[in-house]
Design an enzyme around this catalytic site. Structure first.
Site, PDB file in Angstrom:
ATOM      1  N   ASP A 523      94.021  52.462  19.765  1.00  0.00           N
ATOM      2  CA  ASP A 523      92.866  52.518  20.653  1.00  0.00           C
ATOM      3  C   ASP A 523      92.664  51.280  21.528  1.00  0.00           C
ATOM      4  O   ASP A 523      93.262  51.159  22.579  1.00  0.00           O
ATOM      5  CB  ASP A 523      91.601  52.818  19.838  1.00  0.00           C
ATOM      6  N   GLU A 756      86.926  53.232   6.220  1.00  0.00           N
ATOM      7  CA  GLU A 756      87.873  53.343   7.332  1.00  0.00           C
ATOM      8  C   GLU A 756      88.591  52.016   7.581  1.00  0.00           C
ATOM      9  O   GLU A 756      89.811  51.981   7.763  1.00  0.00           O
ATOM     10  CB  GLU A 756      87.129  53.773   8.596  1.00  0.00           C
TER      11      GLU A 756
END
Length: 789
Positions: A523, A756
């Site tokens: 990302d 995460e």
């Protein structure tokens, strides 16, 4: 293409199949999911499951229009009642997740409400059943938290059953007074025949119901809340209306009880008029027989966990509990989805509309998911990491899942990277992220798994039957894998021989500090400041090396060299493993690191700027300002991308560059911390910088488990091969492994979640909860199981 019919209301894109655009044309080869190994007993054994990961508890079948059963309950927030149904990434629940799950016929989950625990167990039984997929049962235990067992509080549970195929669901005769009769609902379907749902409990229950006729169950919790609100307003009581719409295809049953209660709900199918053992079947799925069955499955889970992962006896009980939660949540998060992806249409001179996309063919996907509350859908590059764990538990599930993904390939060899299939998935997705771009890839991590399976055969980790099935799978998969490689090797190729770059970066935006590379999976990791076709991405070059090496292994291992193969994989491997060429393209001697190449300047920043809208209103927005001319150069940001040649073991074990890599990894001034390796160096100009006004840093410092696992894997490799730096690699390996395990286990014990990513300074869990997902790789780190190259 799937033989299933398109969902109602979806028109074919074109009447003439031959005129269908290539991007939405299926790959012309036999489907992997049609292999005989995925039929018969295998298919039936996986028919029912907890395949709706986005809700707290639901059972469905692996079929597009399934009978669905699930659970909701009333919780409290800010003094008000709230309906718990869809998993949420919030502090409203203290924690939730599967403590055990075997991926096939058993799971046990705990959900910690403010002052109670809901324990939901699921188990299947084929004994005595004539229905496809067998019978199954749910047990709901409601327990106090922190209260004396004598103290009991009221609990409102809402159990529902719905038929997505619009078949009528019939109400049991004595639902409002469940004493002698325990029948809740019944119906008939073509897949399982006549079925019944029964409820049994030794506790006092008050029951109410409402029936609906709706095309889908997306808004079911809203319908229930509306019904409750009307009843509360009219009667002052918090109970369903005991009414039903005509010919309902779904019923919701309110079961009001108290803590310290146990409720068993059983599903029996394949019922025939001459069936005489109905009561026996129901009894075998409730009460003491159900307790015995659940205990038997629990013991089997414990034994298989020990056998599969062979953890050291030196690990403490807290570490073992976290390890079981890792595999339990990974398997319990497997879902089944059906629908059509939306594919971006290239720009045209025609006026834009909201429907600038094409529909992929109707397809099903059986897959693990990264996170139930945040990412409850299929992600292509995540799935390879998922399967590194799952194949060690059940290789047949892995082959089935990988087959489903490869069957999504179009005629160009492209697979959509994110799968948003079905109305329910669409309802939970921001609109701007739904459409998939056929020019953009995603790391081909499925090849990590395939390479692992081949090495597993070589090292005799499989029995003869498993070996034959893997070989049969690879034989059919080869043509798709070959096409996938060719898609990457042509669409993502750079200007220089042996160079590649991720497509999809926005070269015209001024709203991002560094335009994102979503297709890379990393990302906002810093790339060249000004995207262009001159870019060379070192991570993609290494992924292509892995892909070529894997394909070369398959051709050699399976004797496919005499067949028509579109690529000379051995030559590609030789090119991409050329250490001198790699260094010429990507190595920076000043930094001692591998770097991307592109049109770049460090002189960029975000500034506030006033913007005047058409109506004359003025607003302030953050825009990027460039105050230095970009030039073609290596991009001076050290982080995960810099370690890809190390991860893929392209660096010779006697090279001084390996020594410098080990120095970078272990430097506290660069990426080392007491909790794991940071995604971006602390001395990077973009370390922990926002990329836009509402884009917090993501891969700009946080600790991510998948990359730590890959780096740890190579540290392990370099510690056992001959070379002058093996001892140094071993020391770093042992400390990093210890840090990762200690931090993940500590967070799990404190919060009840595997996260995460983890904070770069404190090690605290961040981002999505229940990210089990690739963070579950912590279990392979505990067991020291790593992929071979």
């Amino acid at each position: 293409m799937t033989g299933l019919s398109p969902p109602a209301g979806i028109k074919p894109l074109v009447d003439d199949e031959s005129k269908r655009p290539r991007v939405i044309t299926p790959f012309p080869a036999l489907k992997l999911t049609d292999l005989s190994m995925f039929q018969g007993e295998h298919k039936e054994s996986l028919y029912w499951g907890t395949y709706r990961p986005q809700v707290y508890f639901r059972v469905r079948a692996r079929t597009p229009q399934s009978l669905v059963a699930g659970l909701m309950w009333l919780g409290a927030k800010d003094g008000n009642h709230v309906m718990r149904h869809f998993c949420e990434n919030s502090k409203d629940l203290k924690s939730f997740g599967w403590r055990e799950h075997n991926g096939r016929d058993f799971g046990r989950q705990e959900l910690f409400e403010q002052d109670m625990i809901l324990e939901t167990s699921f188990v299947k039984s084929k004994e005595g059943s004539l229905g496809y997929g067998g019978d199954w049962s749910i047990r709901i235990n409601v327990k106090n938290i922190g209260l004396n067992d004598e103290v009991k509080r009221s609990v409102h549970l809402f159990f529902y059953v719905a038929d997505e195929g619009d078949n009528v669901v019939s109400l049991g005769r004595d639902v409002l007074e469940l004493k002698e009769s325990s029948l809740l609902a019944s119906g008939s379907r073509s897949d399982v025949g006549n079925w019944q749902m029964h409820l049994k409990s030794q506790n006092h229950l008050e029951t109410h119901y409402c029936g609906f006729k709706k095309p889908d169950i997306v808004n079911l919790s809203d319908l229930v809340q509306k019904n409750l609100s009307v009843q509360e307003k009219n009667s002052g009581r918090l109970q369903l209306s005991d009414t039903s719409e005509d010919s309902p295809n779904m019923y919701v049953f309110q079961v009001s009880t108290t803590t310290q209660s146990t409720i068993d709900i059983s599903f029996v199918s394949g019922i025939r008029e001459e069936t005489s053992n109905m009561e026996e079947r129901i009894l075998s799925l409730t009460g003491l027989p159900l307790s015995s069955l659940l205990e038997e499955k629990h013991i089997a889970f414990e034994a298989k966990f020990k056998d599969c992962f062979n953890l050291s006896e030196n690990l403490d009980s807290e570490t073992l509990v976290a390890g079981k939660a890792a595999i339990g949540n990974m398997l319990g998060g497997i879902g089944y989805f059906y629908g059509q992806s939306k594919i971006h249409v290239p720009p045209s001179p025609l006026p834009k509309s909201e429907d600038d996309f094409l529909l992929y063919w109707p397809a099903e996907l059986y897959t693990a998911v990264p996170s139930r509350p945040v990412f409850p859908r299929g992600f292509l590059w995540d799935e390879g990491f998922h399967q590194l764990l799952i194949w060690r538990w059940d290789v047949h599930i892995t082959l089935d899942i990988v087959g489903h993904w490869l069957d999504l390939m179009n005629i160009n060899g492209w697979i959509p990277r994110e799968q948003v299939l079905g109305d329910e998935a669409l309802s939970k997705m921001p609109k701007e992220y739904v459409v998939q771009y056929p020019s953009n890839g995603n790391p081909p991590t499925l090849l990590l798994v395939i390479r692992d399976l081949i090495n597993g055969i070589r090292t005799e980790k499989f029995n003869e039957a498993e070996r034959d099935e893997i070989l049969s799978f690879l034989d059919r998969a080869f043509v798709r894998l070959d096409a996938w490689f060719q898609w990457f090797n042509t669409s993502q190729k750079g200007k220089e021989m042996g160079s590649y770059f991720w497509h999809g970066r926005d070269s015209v935006t001024n709203r991002e500090l560094n335009p994102q590379s979503l297709s890379s999976g990393l990302d906002d990791y810093p790339r060249a400041s000004h995207p262009s076709d001159d870019e060379r991405h070192v991570d993609l070059r290494c992924w292509m090396y892995l892909a070529a090496d894997c394909m070369n292994s398959i051709t050699e291992f399976m004797g496919k060299k005499d067949r028509l193969v579109t690529e000379d994989y051995s030559s590609t491997v030789k090119l991409l493993s050329d250490f001198n060429l790699l260094n010429q393209m990507h190595y920076d001697h000043d930094h001692g690191a591998y770097l991307d190449f592109g049109n770049h300047t460090e002189k960029v920043r975000l500034i506030w700027k006033e913007v005047i809208a058409e109506d004359g209103s003025v607003s302030r927005v953050l825009v990027r300002e460039t105050f230095g001319k970009p030039e073609l150069r290596l991009v001076p940001h050290i982080g995960y991308v810099s370690f890809f040649p190390f991860m893929f073991r392209i660096i010779p074990p006697d090279s001084s560059i390996l020594d410098k890599q080990l120095d970078l990894i272990s430097s506290r001034n660069i990426v080392w911390s007491d909790y794991g390796l940071l995604s971006l160096a602390k001395n990077s100009s973009l370390y922990m910088k926002y990329n836009a006004e509402h884009e917090a840093p993501y891969w700009r410092g946080a600790i991510w488990m998948n990359m730590n696992y890959m780096i740890l894997s190579s540290l392990h490799h370099y510690s056992i091969v001959d070379g002058p730096y093996s001892s140094k690699a071993r020391t770093i390996y042992e400390e990093l492994r210890s840090n990762l395990i200690r931090n993940v286990v500590s967070n799990y014990n404190q919060t009840g979640y595997i996260w995460e990513h983890y904070d770069q300074t404190k090690g605290t869990g961040e981002g999505a909860r229940v990210f089990t997902g690739w963070s579950a790789l912590i279990l392979l780190i505990m067991s020291e199981e790593y992929p071979l190259f």
